[in-house]
Design a protein around this motif. Structure first.
Motif, PDB file in Angstrom:
ATOM      1  N   ARG A   1       0.829  -1.204   0.000  1.00 58.50           N
ATOM      2  CA  ARG A   1       0.000   0.000   0.000  1.00 58.50           C
ATOM      3  C   ARG A   1       0.866   1.257   0.000  1.00 58.50           C
ATOM      4  NH1 ARG A   1      -2.563  -0.505   4.802  1.00 58.50           N
ATOM      5  NH2 ARG A   1      -3.879  -2.142   3.921  1.00 58.50           N
ATOM      6  N   GLY A   2       2.035   1.176   0.605  1.00 57.52           N
ATOM      7  CA  GLY A   2       2.929   2.324   0.661  1.00 57.52           C
ATOM      8  C   GLY A   2       3.550   2.686  -0.678  1.00 57.52           C
ATOM      9  N   GLY A   3       3.548   1.748  -1.625  1.00 57.32           N
ATOM     10  CA  GLY A   3       4.108   2.053  -2.935  1.00 57.32           C
ATOM     11  C   GLY A   3       5.104   1.042  -3.465  1.00 57.32           C
ATOM     12  N   ALA A   4       5.311  -0.075  -2.744  1.00 57.73           N
ATOM     13  CA  ALA A   4       6.246  -1.098  -3.213  1.00 57.73           C
ATOM     14  C   ALA A   4       5.603  -1.974  -4.278  1.00 57.73           C
ATOM     15  CB  ALA A   4       6.706  -1.964  -2.043  1.00 57.73           C
ATOM     16  N   ASP A   5       6.450  -2.595  -5.089  1.00 65.36           N
ATOM     17  CA  ASP A   5       5.991  -3.544  -6.098  1.00 65.36           C
ATOM     18  C   ASP A   5       6.113  -4.984  -5.615  1.00 65.36           C
ATOM     19  OD1 ASP A   5       5.467  -1.751  -8.495  1.00 65.36           O
ATOM     20  OD2 ASP A   5       7.514  -1.176  -7.970  1.00 65.36           O
ATOM     21  N   GLY A   6       6.767  -5.162  -4.466  1.00 70.41           N
ATOM     22  CA  GLY A   6       6.932  -6.487  -3.903  1.00 70.41           C
ATOM     23  C   GLY A   6       7.644  -6.403  -2.575  1.00 70.41           C
ATOM     24  N   VAL A   7       7.861  -7.563  -1.953  1.00 69.86           N
ATOM     25  CA  VAL A   7       8.513  -7.607  -0.650  1.00 69.86           C
ATOM     26  C   VAL A   7       9.736  -8.514  -0.704  1.00 69.86           C
ATOM     27  CG1 VAL A   7       6.416  -7.086   0.635  1.00 69.86           C
ATOM     28  CG2 VAL A   7       6.988  -9.473   0.156  1.00 69.86           C
ATOM     29  N   ALA A   8      10.800  -8.082  -0.046  1.00 68.14           N
ATOM     30  CA  ALA A   8      12.007  -8.889   0.096  1.00 68.14           C
ATOM     31  C   ALA A   8      12.093  -9.339   1.547  1.00 68.14           C
ATOM     32  CB  ALA A   8      13.246  -8.083  -0.285  1.00 68.14           C
ATOM     33  N   VAL A   9      12.340 -10.617   1.741  1.00 64.78           N
ATOM     34  CA  VAL A   9      12.232 -11.208   3.069  1.00 64.78           C
ATOM     35  C   VAL A   9      13.433 -12.107   3.352  1.00 64.78           C
ATOM     36  CG1 VAL A   9      10.806 -12.658   4.554  1.00 64.78           C
ATOM     37  CG2 VAL A   9       9.725 -11.170   2.877  1.00 64.78           C
ATOM     38  N   ILE A  10      13.868 -12.087   4.612  1.00 62.83           N
ATOM     39  CA  ILE A  10      14.896 -13.031   5.052  1.00 62.83           C
ATOM     40  C   ILE A  10      14.289 -13.949   6.110  1.00 62.83           C
ATOM     41  CG2 ILE A  10      17.202 -13.331   6.030  1.00 62.83           C
ATOM     42  CD1 ILE A  10      17.974 -10.595   4.969  1.00 62.83           C
ATOM     43  N   SER A  11      14.290 -13.506   7.362  1.00 63.31           N
ATOM     44  CA  SER A  11      13.948 -14.394   8.475  1.00 63.31           C
ATOM     45  C   SER A  11      12.513 -14.879   8.481  1.00 63.31           C
ATOM     46  CB  SER A  11      14.270 -13.714   9.810  1.00 63.31           C
ATOM     47  OG  SER A  11      13.547 -12.511   9.950  1.00 63.31           O
ATOM     48  N   ALA A  12      11.571 -14.092   7.974  1.00 65.60           N
ATOM     49  CA  ALA A  12      10.170 -14.523   7.982  1.00 65.60           C
ATOM     50  C   ALA A  12       9.974 -15.787   7.154  1.00 65.60           C
ATOM     51  CB  ALA A  12       9.262 -13.414   7.469  1.00 65.60           C
ATOM     52  N   ILE A  13      10.903 -16.046   6.246  1.00 65.97           N
ATOM     53  CA  ILE A  13      10.855 -17.285   5.466  1.00 65.97           C
ATOM     54  C   ILE A  13      11.887 -18.293   5.972  1.00 65.97           C
ATOM     55  CG2 ILE A  13      11.312 -18.299   3.194  1.00 65.97           C
ATOM     56  CD1 ILE A  13      10.021 -15.848   1.950  1.00 65.97           C
ATOM     57  N   THR A  14      13.137 -17.856   6.122  1.00 67.89           N
ATOM     58  CA  THR A  14      14.196 -18.813   6.469  1.00 67.89           C
ATOM     59  C   THR A  14      14.038 -19.398   7.867  1.00 67.89           C
ATOM     60  OG1 THR A  14      15.692 -17.090   7.328  1.00 67.89           O
ATOM     61  CG2 THR A  14      15.824 -17.603   4.968  1.00 67.89           C
ATOM     62  N   GLN A  15      13.368 -18.679   8.756  1.00 68.38           N
ATOM     63  CA  GLN A  15      13.181 -19.156  10.123  1.00 68.38           C
ATOM     64  C   GLN A  15      11.789 -19.755  10.350  1.00 68.38           C
ATOM     65  OE1 GLN A  15      15.782 -18.954  12.477  1.00 68.38           O
ATOM     66  NE2 GLN A  15      16.937 -18.351  10.652  1.00 68.38           N
ATOM     67  N   ALA A  16      10.988 -19.825   9.316  1.00 68.67           N
ATOM     68  CA  ALA A  16       9.618 -20.330   9.447  1.00 68.67           C
ATOM     69  C   ALA A  16       9.624 -21.837   9.690  1.00 68.67           C
ATOM     70  CB  ALA A  16       8.817 -20.013   8.192  1.00 68.67           C
ATOM     71  N   ALA A  17       8.667 -22.303  10.487  1.00 68.58           N
ATOM     72  CA  ALA A  17       8.543 -23.738  10.753  1.00 68.58           C
ATOM     73  C   ALA A  17       8.199 -24.493   9.478  1.00 68.58           C
ATOM     74  CB  ALA A  17       7.478 -23.975  11.819  1.00 68.58           C
ATOM     75  N   GLU A  18       7.365 -23.876   8.631  1.00 65.59           N
ATOM     76  CA  GLU A  18       7.008 -24.466   7.339  1.00 65.59           C
ATOM     77  C   GLU A  18       7.278 -23.414   6.266  1.00 65.59           C
ATOM     78  OE1 GLU A  18       2.960 -25.751   7.645  1.00 65.59           O
ATOM     79  OE2 GLU A  18       3.517 -27.572   8.731  1.00 65.59           O
ATOM     80  N   VAL A  19       8.434 -23.506   5.673  1.00 61.00           N
ATOM     81  CA  VAL A  19       8.908 -22.474   4.750  1.00 61.00           C
ATOM     82  C   VAL A  19       7.953 -22.265   3.577  1.00 61.00           C
ATOM     83  CG1 VAL A  19      10.727 -21.885   3.101  1.00 61.00           C
ATOM     84  CG2 VAL A  19      11.330 -22.729   5.375  1.00 61.00           C
ATOM     85  N   HIS A  20       7.525 -23.345   2.938  1.00 64.56           N
ATOM     86  CA  HIS A  20       6.676 -23.178   1.747  1.00 64.56           C
ATOM     87  C   HIS A  20       5.349 -22.525   2.105  1.00 64.56           C
ATOM     88  CE1 HIS A  20       5.313 -27.003   3.393  1.00 64.56           C
ATOM     89  NE2 HIS A  20       4.221 -26.920   2.659  1.00 64.56           N
ATOM     90  N   ASN A  21       4.802 -22.847   3.273  1.00 61.65           N
ATOM     91  CA  ASN A  21       3.542 -22.222   3.691  1.00 61.65           C
ATOM     92  C   ASN A  21       3.734 -20.741   3.989  1.00 61.65           C
ATOM     93  OD1 ASN A  21       1.984 -24.503   3.404  1.00 61.65           O
ATOM     94  ND2 ASN A  21       2.230 -25.159   5.525  1.00 61.65           N
ATOM     95  N   ALA A  22       4.895 -20.393   4.568  1.00 63.87           N
ATOM     96  CA  ALA A  22       5.186 -18.985   4.853  1.00 63.87           C
ATOM     97  C   ALA A  22       5.253 -18.181   3.557  1.00 63.87           C
ATOM     98  CB  ALA A  22       6.500 -18.871   5.624  1.00 63.87           C
ATOM     99  N   VAL A  23       5.868 -18.761   2.530  1.00 63.86           N
ATOM    100  CA  VAL A  23       5.951 -18.100   1.227  1.00 63.86           C
ATOM    101  C   VAL A  23       4.564 -17.940   0.620  1.00 63.86           C
ATOM    102  CG1 VAL A  23       6.807 -18.275  -1.142  1.00 63.86           C
ATOM    103  CG2 VAL A  23       8.287 -18.928   0.764  1.00 63.86           C
ATOM    104  N   ILE A  24       3.782 -18.996   0.649  1.00 66.75           N
ATOM    105  CA  ILE A  24       2.439 -18.970   0.072  1.00 66.75           C
ATOM    106  C   ILE A  24       1.584 -17.891   0.731  1.00 66.75           C
ATOM    107  CG2 ILE A  24       0.260 -20.244  -0.102  1.00 66.75           C
ATOM    108  CD1 ILE A  24       1.994 -22.783  -0.503  1.00 66.75           C
TER     109      ILE A  24
END
Length: 227
Positions: free
Chosen positions: A187-210
């Motif tokens: 909403r602020g104006g980005a075209d996408g999101v770049a993520v490190i820990s919210a995915i790499t540290q997730a218990a279920e990585v593929h679900n976090a991405v989805i």
């Protein structure tokens, strides 16, 4: 890559952008990336930095392994900061920060490969555009522990400032972003999101991405930034 990537294609790549190195993962990096690719990441940046980061041959071997996985999945592989490594691997591009080699110099070295530049101010963003960047990495939006050298969080206001200043280059927000914050970043104006820990540290990585990608796509499909 024979010609510069279009802004439309770059925006597509930025939707769900994973930044990762071995130091960010609790599991083996290739296993984390495999799950993230299944989940639907659209761009990958190899960022092997930190006190326990690999160096020398092990670093190159890890980069090669992750690059091959990305290539098989049809996901562009970007190298953080290290232009020599990117050229050695024939990577799809490079991402640099403000303290690294200048964007103008990197553009000359990498030709039409993707060039991403970190920008924290409108002035830095304008300079990156002038020097040939294909996209801007803007942040940290929220506080983050993934980067030891990160500056203070700026919130989504910095995204809006750049858009209102006429910066129309594709922008990916980074820093402390999770699924609950993704829509606000868009909403602020980005075209996408770049993520490190919210995915790499997730218990279920593929679900976090989805989950995160669904929120990004929902915003992209139904809304656009407006001041």
């Amino acid at each position: 890559m024979t010609e510069r990537i279009s802004s439309v294609k770059m925006c597509d790549y930025l939707r769900m952008y994973l930044v990762m190195g071995s130091v960010n993962c609790e599991a083996e990096p290739d296993k984390v990336l495999a799950e993230a690719l299944v989940g639907g990441i659209t761009l990958f940046q190899f960022r092997e930095k930190g006190a326990s980061a690999l160096c020398g041959k092990p670093r190159i071997e890890l980069a090669q392994k992750l690059q091959e996985m990305c290539r098989h999945a049809g996901v562009p592989f970007i190298v953080n900061d290290d232009v020599d490594l990117a050229l050695e691997l024939s990577a799809d591009g490079v991402h640099i920060g403000q303290a690294d080699e200048s964007a103008r110099s990197v553009r000359k070295r990498i030709g039409n490969r993707i060039l991403g530049v970190s920008a924290h101010t409108v002035k830095e963003a304008r300079r990156a555009v002038l020097h040939g960047a294909d996209y801007l990495g803007v942040g940290p939006i929220y506080p983050t522990t993934s980067k030891a050298d990160a500056i203070a969080a700026q919130g989504t206001a910095i995204l809006r400032q750049m858009r209102e200043a006429g910066i129309d280059l594709p922008i990916v927000g980074i820093g402390g972003i999770n699924a609950d914050r993704a829509e606000k970043v868009m909403r602020g104006g980005a075209d996408g999101v770049a993520v490190i820990s919210a995915i790499t540290q997730a218990a279920e990585v593929h679900n976090a991405v989805i989950e995160m990608k669904e929120k990004v796509e929902r915003w992209r499909n139904g809304n656009r930034f407006s001041s």
